[in-house]
Scaffold this motif. Structure first.
Motif, PDB file in Angstrom:
ATOM      1  N   UNK A  34       0.824  -1.213   0.000  1.00  0.00           N
ATOM      2  CA  UNK A  34       0.000   0.000   0.000  1.00  0.00           C
ATOM      3  C   UNK A  34       0.854   1.258   0.000  1.00  0.00           C
ATOM      4  N   UNK A  35       1.868   1.225   0.859  1.00  0.00           N
ATOM      5  CA  UNK A  35       2.747   2.378   0.979  1.00  0.00           C
ATOM      6  C   UNK A  35       3.453   2.645  -0.348  1.00  0.00           C
ATOM      7  N   UNK A  61       1.263   4.278  -2.906  1.00  0.00           N
ATOM      8  CA  UNK A  61       1.083   5.709  -2.666  1.00  0.00           C
ATOM      9  C   UNK A  61       2.316   6.494  -3.092  1.00  0.00           C
ATOM     10  N   UNK A  80       2.701   6.617  -6.912  1.00  0.00           N
ATOM     11  CA  UNK A  80       1.722   7.505  -7.532  1.00  0.00           C
ATOM     12  C   UNK A  80       2.120   8.957  -7.348  1.00  0.00           C
ATOM     13  N   UNK A  81       2.747   9.214  -6.195  1.00  0.00           N
ATOM     14  CA  UNK A  81       3.120  10.590  -5.900  1.00  0.00           C
ATOM     15  C   UNK A  81       4.341  11.035  -6.701  1.00  0.00           C
ATOM     16  N   UNK A 105       3.760   9.682 -12.205  1.00  0.00           N
ATOM     17  CA  UNK A 105       2.544   9.083 -12.749  1.00  0.00           C
ATOM     18  C   UNK A 105       2.879   8.063 -13.828  1.00  0.00           C
ATOM     19  N   UNK A 145       3.749   5.025 -12.176  1.00  0.00           N
ATOM     20  CA  UNK A 145       2.543   4.488 -11.557  1.00  0.00           C
ATOM     21  C   UNK A 145       1.725   3.700 -12.579  1.00  0.00           C
ATOM     22  N   UNK A 146       1.618   4.251 -13.775  1.00  0.00           N
ATOM     23  CA  UNK A 146       0.789   3.585 -14.777  1.00  0.00           C
ATOM     24  C   UNK A 146       1.461   2.349 -15.363  1.00  0.00           C
ATOM     25  N   UNK A 162      -0.149   0.194 -11.026  1.00  0.00           N
ATOM     26  CA  UNK A 162      -1.497  -0.361 -11.073  1.00  0.00           C
ATOM     27  C   UNK A 162      -1.503  -1.867 -10.836  1.00  0.00           C
ATOM     28  N   UNK A 168       1.232   4.101   7.513  1.00  0.00           N
ATOM     29  CA  UNK A 168       0.303   4.235   6.382  1.00  0.00           C
ATOM     30  C   UNK A 168      -0.564   5.476   6.516  1.00  0.00           C
ATOM     31  N   UNK A 178      -0.951  11.329  -0.222  1.00  0.00           N
ATOM     32  CA  UNK A 178      -2.156  11.371  -1.039  1.00  0.00           C
ATOM     33  C   UNK A 178      -2.919  12.642  -0.722  1.00  0.00           C
ATOM     34  N   UNK A 224      -1.624  11.448 -17.859  1.00  0.00           N
ATOM     35  CA  UNK A 224      -1.389  10.373 -18.822  1.00  0.00           C
ATOM     36  C   UNK A 224      -2.544   9.361 -18.862  1.00  0.00           C
ATOM     37  N   UNK A 277      -3.215   2.401 -18.631  1.00  0.00           N
ATOM     38  CA  UNK A 277      -3.337   1.204 -19.474  1.00  0.00           C
ATOM     39  C   UNK A 277      -4.750   0.623 -19.429  1.00  0.00           C
TER      40      UNK A 277
END
Lengths: 216, 370
Positions: A105-106, A109, A112-113, A116, A119-120, A124, B25, B33, B91, B94
């Motif tokens: 999970x960490x 995050x 993603x930060x 990107x 991340x993609x 994912x 977390x 986030x 972006x 996928x």
């Protein structure tokens, strides 16, 4: 306490060297092809090379880091408690799972930060591997290796990434094979997972060739 | 003797590890986030909304009362929630690529359930979706129209009134039941008249194995509460005076049943021929009502047709595929507008006949359903 343990372990059997650790983790003891762990994502994500790459990379990164985290947890928390009667062997199963889930999970995050794009291509896939048994398996085997083969911290780092790299190699090979047979005629009952499992079996047999590389 | 100390130590160790992980977390979520407030510019300044970043565009819009159709519940499989995100979309994931054509990618079309709001964005929402909302109602009556088609009448409770144009549709929510862990939404056209704004009626055909239709046919009872959102769709009467040809099959009746009564009630006397196709006589419904409208109004002609009538049907009307029947009745449709509603197979087949008749595509309107 810890130093004492490490000393005894070192006396029992000295660390076999980083190259040996890497090769045995990735090839001779390939976690997917000799232990058949982490099969679900292996079967479902190996259809396309690109997603197999992302998935494999994610598994490698997570296996590597969680092995080290769990090593620290084992050496500095669980082992010092054993003299007081705490069952480290049973407790490690629960705690390792928690550490892996939390770390995934960490990591999601953080990735993603920071990027990107990363991340993609990688992130994912992370939620999909929270409960990948190959990752928990690597951590559990790591404990065996620490006790039995005298792995130290560096060995564990290399072992974790090596085991992940083995999984990465296996899924990339499979994605390549599936790409090649995509246009071929597979009997109706064997299409998809069926033929993939048979190929996995043949690949596992082929991997036994590496067994002779390391004298144990 | 129970080993108290080891138990306490083990429990403490386990708690300490999990608590510290949870703390890490939580901290990460708090500081990583964090997208803060993001501004969404809908239709170039038409509506400016401020949302908390981090959620999907689809969810954020829903929170602001803008309902984008979505059948899969945000899992990125149905591709209904496509919108143009002109700025700030980031972006393409996928998970979106498989659902978008090259042209759509070039036009900045995105699958909004897969796009997170991370910064300010500009997006284009079709005008008719801005007026859509969420409604609750109570099932007032369920009537059988044929052996596999039912009419569902819903009285609105919250809000109590709805405004729509004849031909538009709503999305009915089938709640989770049996093996279906999540609510699903399915689109149905209103067959009722907009004048009666505290009720809607839907014509629903049983799809074998269908989640929503099975629920309607086997579980839903009069007096039950239902939820839906809408209205949606640009399948409605055009603003012209052109002659119209309507073609429908099965539950494709719904929008036309709404339109023809709306036209009759409001004195819209556009020349209209309505072709309604079915396989056997048992599949036809509302025949008497439509024939009565045909008798009463000079401008309206109703042509029911059966593709394969059985002997016991005693059918003296038109027979053959609906597309052939239309060909016989409309020798020159070059000035007409065509409205199609039915299964994709029927709509596509009818579309080819119409194209062959030389009617330009901009004068052909259709409503396809699965």
């Amino acid at each position: 306490m810890t130093a004492m343990f490490a000393e005894t372990a070192a006396q029992l059997s000295p660390s076999p060297g980083l190259w040996i650790v890497l090769i045995s983790a990735a090839l001779t003891d390939n976690i997917l092809l000799t232990r058949f762990l982490g099969m679900c994502p292996f079967l479902s994500i190996s259809k396309q090379l690109k997603s197999a790459f992302g998935m494999g990379l994610a598994v490698m990164v997570v296996t590597g880091f969680t092995c080290v985290l769990n090593y620290l947890l084992y050496i500095y928390v669980l082992l010092p408690l054993t003299p007081y009667g705490v069952p480290a062997e049973s407790l490690k199963l629960i705690l390792f799972i928690v550490v892996i889930a939390g770390f995934v999970q960490l990591l999601e995050m953080v990735i993603e930060r920071i990027s990107l794009k990363l991340y993609f291509s990688l992130g994912i896939f992370l939620p999909l591997i929270t409960v990948n048994c190959a990752i928990l398996g690597a951590s559990l085997f790591m404990v065996n290796n620490v006790a039995g083969k005298g792995y130290d911290g560096w060995d564990v780092l290399v072992y974790g990434f090596g085991a992940g790299a083995g999984w990465f190699l296996a899924i990339m090979l499979m994605a390549g094979i599936r790409h090649r047979i995509a246009g071929g005629k597979v009997p109706a009952g064997l299409q998809g997972v069926g033929i993939t499992l048979i190929i996995t079996g043949i690949m596992a047999m082929a991997f036994t060739i590496f067994q002779g590389m390391i004298r144990t | 003797m129970i080993p108290v100390l080891p138990i306490i130590l083990a429990a403490t160790a386990a708690c300490a590890v999990t608590t510290s992980l949870a703390a890490v977390l939580l901290l990460a979520e708090r500081y990583l986030v964090k997208y803060g407030k993001c501004k969404l510019d809908v239709n170039s300044g038409d509506r400016l909304i401020e949302v908390k970043g981090g959620k999907s565009v689809l969810e954020s819009l829903k929170g602001e009362g803008i309902f984008i159709p979505s059948a899969c519940g945000g899992r990125g499989t149905c591709a209904y929630c496509k919108l143009k995100i002109t700025e700030g979309g980031g972006p393409v994931a996928p998970t979106e690529l498989a659902l978008l054509t090259e042209q759509e990618l070039a036009d900045n079309v995105r699958i909004t359930c897969q796009v997170k709001v991370r910064n300010d964005m500009s997006l284009l929402v079709p005008e008719h979706l801005l007026s859509a909302g969420e409604y609750r109602g109570v099932v007032e009556r369920i009537t059988d129209l044929t052996h596999d088609i039912k009419n569902l009448r819903i009285r609105l409770t919250e809000p109590e009134r709805i405004k729509y144009r004849p031909g538009q549709y709503i999305q009915l929510e089938a709640p989770a039941y049996g093996d279906n862990p999540e609510a699903v939404y399915r689109a149905y056209s209103m067959s009722s008249m907009p004048d009666e704004d505290n009720c809607i009626e839907l014509i629903i055909r049983l799809v074998p194995g269908g989640i929503c239709t099975t629920w309607v046919f086997t579980m839903l009872a009069e007096g039950d509460e239902v939820r839906f959102n809408g209205p949606y769709g640009d399948f409605h009467l055009s603003e012209t005076d052109r002659e119209m040809v309507w073609i429908a099959g099965g539950s494709g009746m719904a929008p036309f049943w709404s339109m023809v009564r709306h036209m009759a009630a409001h004195g819209i006397a556009r020349k209209t021929t309505y072709f309604f196709g079915a396989v056997r006589a048992a599949d036809l419904f509302l025949l008497d009502e439509l024939r009565k409208l045909d008798d009463q109004h000079e401008w309206f002609t109703f042509v029911p047709a059966l593709s394969a009538p059985a002997d016991e049907d005693k059918w003296y009307g038109e027979t053959g595929l609906i597309t052939d029947v239309v060909g016989r009745h409309v020798p020159d449709g070059s000035q007409a507008e065509v409205y199609l509603c039915g299964s994709p197979g029927m709509v596509d087949a009818a579309g080819r006949v119409i194209e062959a008749k030389g009617i330009p595509p901009e004068r052909v309107f259709f409503d396809k359903f699965g």
